[in-house]
Design an enzyme around this catalytic site. Structure first.
Site, mmCIF file in Angstrom:
data_model
loop_
_atom_site.group_PDB
_atom_site.id
_atom_site.type_symbol
_atom_site.label_atom_id
_atom_site.label_comp_id
_atom_site.label_asym_id
_atom_site.label_seq_id
_atom_site.Cartn_x
_atom_site.Cartn_y
_atom_site.Cartn_z
ATOM 1 N N SER A 1 17.018 -57.585 25.988
ATOM 2 C CA SER A 1 18.123 -57.893 26.914
ATOM 3 C C SER A 1 19.034 -59.008 26.405
ATOM 4 O O SER A 1 19.635 -59.728 27.197
ATOM 5 C CB SER A 1 17.590 -58.287 28.300
ATOM 6 N N ARG A 2 19.110 -59.127 25.100
ATOM 7 C CA ARG A 2 19.977 -60.145 24.482
ATOM 8 C C ARG A 2 19.610 -61.572 24.859
ATOM 9 O O ARG A 2 20.415 -62.492 24.756
ATOM 10 C CB ARG A 2 21.455 -59.911 24.829
ATOM 11 N N MET A 3 18.358 -61.773 25.312
ATOM 12 C CA MET A 3 17.917 -63.134 25.654
ATOM 13 C C MET A 3 17.275 -63.766 24.416
ATOM 14 O O MET A 3 16.137 -64.212 24.436
ATOM 15 C CB MET A 3 16.919 -63.077 26.827
#
Ligand SMILES: Cc1cc2nc3c(=O)[nH]c(=O)nc-3n(C[C@H](O)[C@H](O)[C@H](O)COP(=O)(O)O)c2cc1C
Length: 215
Positions: free
Chosen positions: A193-195
């Site tokens: 999640s692009r974290m």
């Protein structure tokens, strides 16, 4: 046979990997060494390949791949032709950036620092350890110059092969190493999640400050 499938499953595994400040080695060279070792064990092709960005005389950026050939507490080393486009750029402006990309591990390392020529003795030592063909090539190729055709290059190669027998090739004066002394090193670990986890090391009064950056 199943190499491709293995790589895919490695990727899934690593996407859950974290890189937290509490896991970070306080010494960024040691942290880099750990990640490079993991890239080697993960069979990343040419894990020591890195993008080298320089600033041209016209103040424009210029980038290409070179191979990392040494790492110690002084910094990162690569070898090239001092009269190449990158060599001339560094002479005018020693600020450079390096980028490693290890996709199999979903990792990137960014480095910003100052490039300086390695001491001649160290360039001599590395040059003498290179294969004969590469040694001759260093003499034969006026790297980054426009040449009329490849025959010119082959004739030069021929010429230096006759001039210098194996084991007797001196290092060209215009060929050698650069040491990049880092001021900033950023480690990037890809996550779902692009974290992503980003840890930045910066030099502060001879010590390394570690900060977490938003992805
Ligand atoms: C995987 C790879 C590794 C390379 N390693 C080097 C290197 O260690 N030193 C070098 O001078 N050029 C290396 N090159 C070639 C450079 O990318 C570049 O073409 C050359 O150095 C001339 O760059 P310049 O005209 O910007 O100076 C490598 C290229 C690739 C694709």
């Amino acid at each position: 046979v199943n190499k491709f499938i293995d790589i895919a499953s490695l990727r899934v595994e690593y996407s859950t990997k974290r890189f937290n400040p509490e896991d970070a080695n306080p010494n960024p060279y040691k942290q880099f060494d750990e990640w490079l070792k993991e890239a080697v064990y993960a069979d990343v092709p040419e894990p020591n390949a890195m993008t080298l960005a320089t600033i041209t005389e016209a103040n424009t950026p210029s980038a290409r791949i070179v191979l990392l050939k040494g790492l110690d507490e002084r910094g990162f080393t690569f070898f090239t032709n001092y009269n190449s486009a990158k060599g001339l750029a560094i002479k005018k402006n020693p600020h450079v950036a390096l980028v490693f990309c290890w996709l199999e591990l979903q990792r990137q390392v960014r480095i910003e620092g100052i490039a300086e020529k390695l001491p001649a003795a160290e360039s001599d030592a590395y040059f003498s350890a290179r294969p004969y063909g590469s040694q001759i090539g260093a003499h034969a190729s006026p790297q980054s110059s426009v040449i009329a055709n490849s025959t010119v290059l082959e004739q030069q190669f021929e010429y230096f092969t006759k001039k210098y027998p194996e084991g007797k090739v001196p290092r060209p004066e215009n060929w050698g190493g650069y040491l990049v002394k880092p001021q900033l090193i950023e480690f990037w670990q890809g996550r779902a999640s692009r974290m992503h986890d980003r840890l930045q090391y910066t030099q502060r009064d001879g010590r390394w400050l570690i900060q977490l950056l938003a992805p």
